[in-house]
Scaffold this active site. Structure first.
Site, PDB file in Angstrom:
ATOM      1  N   LYS A 300       0.786  -1.235   0.000  1.00 41.31           N
ATOM      2  CA  LYS A 300       0.000   0.000   0.000  1.00 41.31           C
ATOM      3  C   LYS A 300       0.822   1.291   0.000  1.00 41.31           C
ATOM      4  O   LYS A 300       0.284   2.360  -0.302  1.00 41.31           O
ATOM      5  CB  LYS A 300      -0.939   0.004   1.216  1.00 41.31           C
ATOM      6  CG  LYS A 300      -2.056  -1.009   1.115  1.00 41.31           C
ATOM      7  CD  LYS A 300      -2.967  -0.700  -0.055  1.00 41.31           C
ATOM      8  CE  LYS A 300      -3.865  -1.858  -0.401  1.00 41.31           C
ATOM      9  NZ  LYS A 300      -3.998  -2.108  -1.822  1.00 41.31           N
ATOM     10  N   TYR A 387      -7.199  -5.105  -1.504  1.00 44.78           N
ATOM     11  CA  TYR A 387      -5.914  -5.323  -2.156  1.00 44.78           C
ATOM     12  C   TYR A 387      -5.879  -4.619  -3.518  1.00 44.78           C
ATOM     13  O   TYR A 387      -4.884  -3.990  -3.884  1.00 44.78           O
ATOM     14  CB  TYR A 387      -5.670  -6.828  -2.326  1.00 44.78           C
ATOM     15  CG  TYR A 387      -4.251  -7.141  -2.746  1.00 44.78           C
ATOM     16  CD1 TYR A 387      -3.209  -7.073  -1.830  1.00 44.78           C
ATOM     17  CD2 TYR A 387      -3.943  -7.469  -4.066  1.00 44.78           C
ATOM     18  CE1 TYR A 387      -1.901  -7.317  -2.204  1.00 44.78           C
ATOM     19  CE2 TYR A 387      -2.642  -7.721  -4.456  1.00 44.78           C
ATOM     20  CZ  TYR A 387      -1.623  -7.639  -3.518  1.00 44.78           C
ATOM     21  OH  TYR A 387      -0.327  -7.878  -3.896  1.00 44.78           O
TER      22      TYR A 387
END
Ligand code: FAD
Ligand code: DHB
Length: 393
Positions: A300, A387
């Site tokens: 991330k 995700y």
């Protein structure tokens, strides 16, 4: 001392600073990017590799995505491996048709540096910012130590995009800044190797020896990581030991293999997590790693950094072009909501996949979570959505 004047002084030429400069340039706002390192250094720094669906679209729509679309690898699923078995999470199917693009951070950096230079917009390498002043006085200045001597940049706004080791976040007074930090009892040893990836999709693996991640950069380049103790020294890891440990952790009953090859790059990264609140002080706006670090499990970091500057570019545009500060005033709250969501996801992924060496209760919980993930479509859907596109949720 030499003096320069610009609308937005951008500290740092990582993904955040470079994309911000590009977005501002496209909307007619002047900026100067100041980068402590050389161009060669920032273009060679191997780091993240997974670009979310919405962030890939952002790069594309801003005109910076051409090479990413040409050579980036589009993935529709990801594997989770534990107890010597692999389980595929069909990301695209579970996320309403979205996918991830595997494309190295240093390639994003190269693309953005080239665009900036082609546009003739200023970017100064080897220029370390040493101080930020006047942030709450309406006359901000940035002090820079550059090869030709010291420079003072006068500006309307400062974008602190200088990562976790930069100076910008220190400019928030102690009675304003709230810093939340955690260090994990693990680090990642990462390698880039000249070896064709043995798997088509990324593999996140939990093994009793520790975490492993199989990733790639191209059909001939593999990127792999091992979870190691935080005090582990790179010198103690010969090529043979790295490959053997990767093979052990990634082994399956079906006979999965790891393709070996010359190691081109290696490093150990400590795993920590930080959030600094608020992400604004007067004329200073923090973006990317300067304001927050997430553990890397979940990929991330770079996506968050790019998502911050999407918000910041629009807010600066509204303020400078329309004299409307509403978006600037809500910048910190808007970003922090997403940042905490990413923290939650990255912590969930980290805690599920890194075994404990002294806490069997923790290990029991981790295994139960993994079993639930691969046996429950609902659990897999939650993971897939975060995700693939957390920054657009
Ligand atoms: P950065 O990329 O850190 O850029 C900041 C820039 O500011 C740098 O170029 C720096 O040189 C410059 N700078 C610093 N101080 C000054 C100063 N005083 N004056 C001028 N310039 C300055 N994320 C993942 O998702 N997956 C990964 O595998 C992964 N691996 C990582 C490995 C490492 C070693 C690190 C440090 C991070 C990793 N990350 C990873 C996180 C991801 O790379 C970052 O989230 C991303 O780089 C954030 O971009 P940024 O532009 O905010 O900061
Ligand atoms: C990569 C890095 C990550 O942190 C991750 O979760 C997945 C892939 C990579 O470098 O390819």
């Amino acid at each position: 001392m030499k003096e320069l004047r610009t609308q937005v002084a951008i500290v740092g030429a990582g993904p955040a600073g470079l994309l911000l400069g590009h977005l501002l340039e496209r909307s007619g706002i002047e900026s100067i990017i100041l980068e402590r390192r050389s161009r060669e250094y920032v273009e060679r720094r191997v780091r993240a590799g997974v670009i979310e669906h919405g962030i890939a679209n952002l790069l594309d729509e801003s005109g910076a995505g051409q090479r990413m679309r040409e050579v980036g690898l589009v993935h529709h699923g990801v594997e989770v491996r534990f107890e010597r078995r692999s389980h595929r999470i069909p990301l695209t199917e579970l996320s309403g048709g979205k996918s991830i693009t595997v494309y190295g951070q240093q390639e994003v950096v190269k693309d953005l540096v080239r665009l900036r230079l082609d546009a003739g917009a200023p970017i100064v390498f080897d220029a370390a910012v040493t101080a930020l002043d006047g942030l709450s006085s309406g006359e901000p200045t940035v002090s820079v130590s550059a090869p030709e001597g010291d420079v003072l940049v006068r500006c309307d706004f400062v974008a602190g995009c200088d990562g976790s080791f930069g100076v910008s976040h220190h400019a928030l007074p102690a009675n304003v800044a709230r810093r939340h930090e955690r260090t994990f009892p693990t680090a990642w040893l990462g390698i880039l190797a000249e070896a064709p990836p043995a798997a088509e999709e990324l593999i996140y693996c939990r093994h009793e020896n520790g975490f492993a991640l199989y990733s790639m950069r191209s059909p001939t380049l593999s990127r792999l990581y091992l979870g190691v103790r935080p005090d582990e020294r790179l010198e103690d890891w010969s090529d043979g030991r790295i490959w053997d440990e990767l093979s052990t952790r990634l082994a399956t009953d079906e006979g999965a293999v790891v393709n070996r090859g010359p190691i081109l790059e290696r490093g150990i990264t400590a795993m920590r997590t930080v959030v600094i609140e608020p992400m604004r002080y007067g004329a200073l706006f923090l973006a990317g790693d300067a304001a927050h670090i997430v553990p890397p499990t979940g990929a991330k970091g770079m996506n968050l950094a790019l998502a911050d500057v999407r918000v910041l570019a629009e807010a600066l545009h509204e303020s400078i072009m329309s004299h409307n500060d509403t978006l600037l005033d809500s910048y910190s709250d808007t970003c922090l909501e997403r940042v905490w969501r990413a923290q939650e996801f990255s912590n969930y992924m980290t805690q599920m996949l890194h075994p404990s060496f002294d806490d069997e209760f923790e290990n029991g919980v981790q295994t139960a979570r993994l079993r639930q993930l691969v046996n429950s479509r609902e659990a897999a859907t939650v993971l897939a959505r975060s995700y693939v596109d957390l920054n657009s949720l």
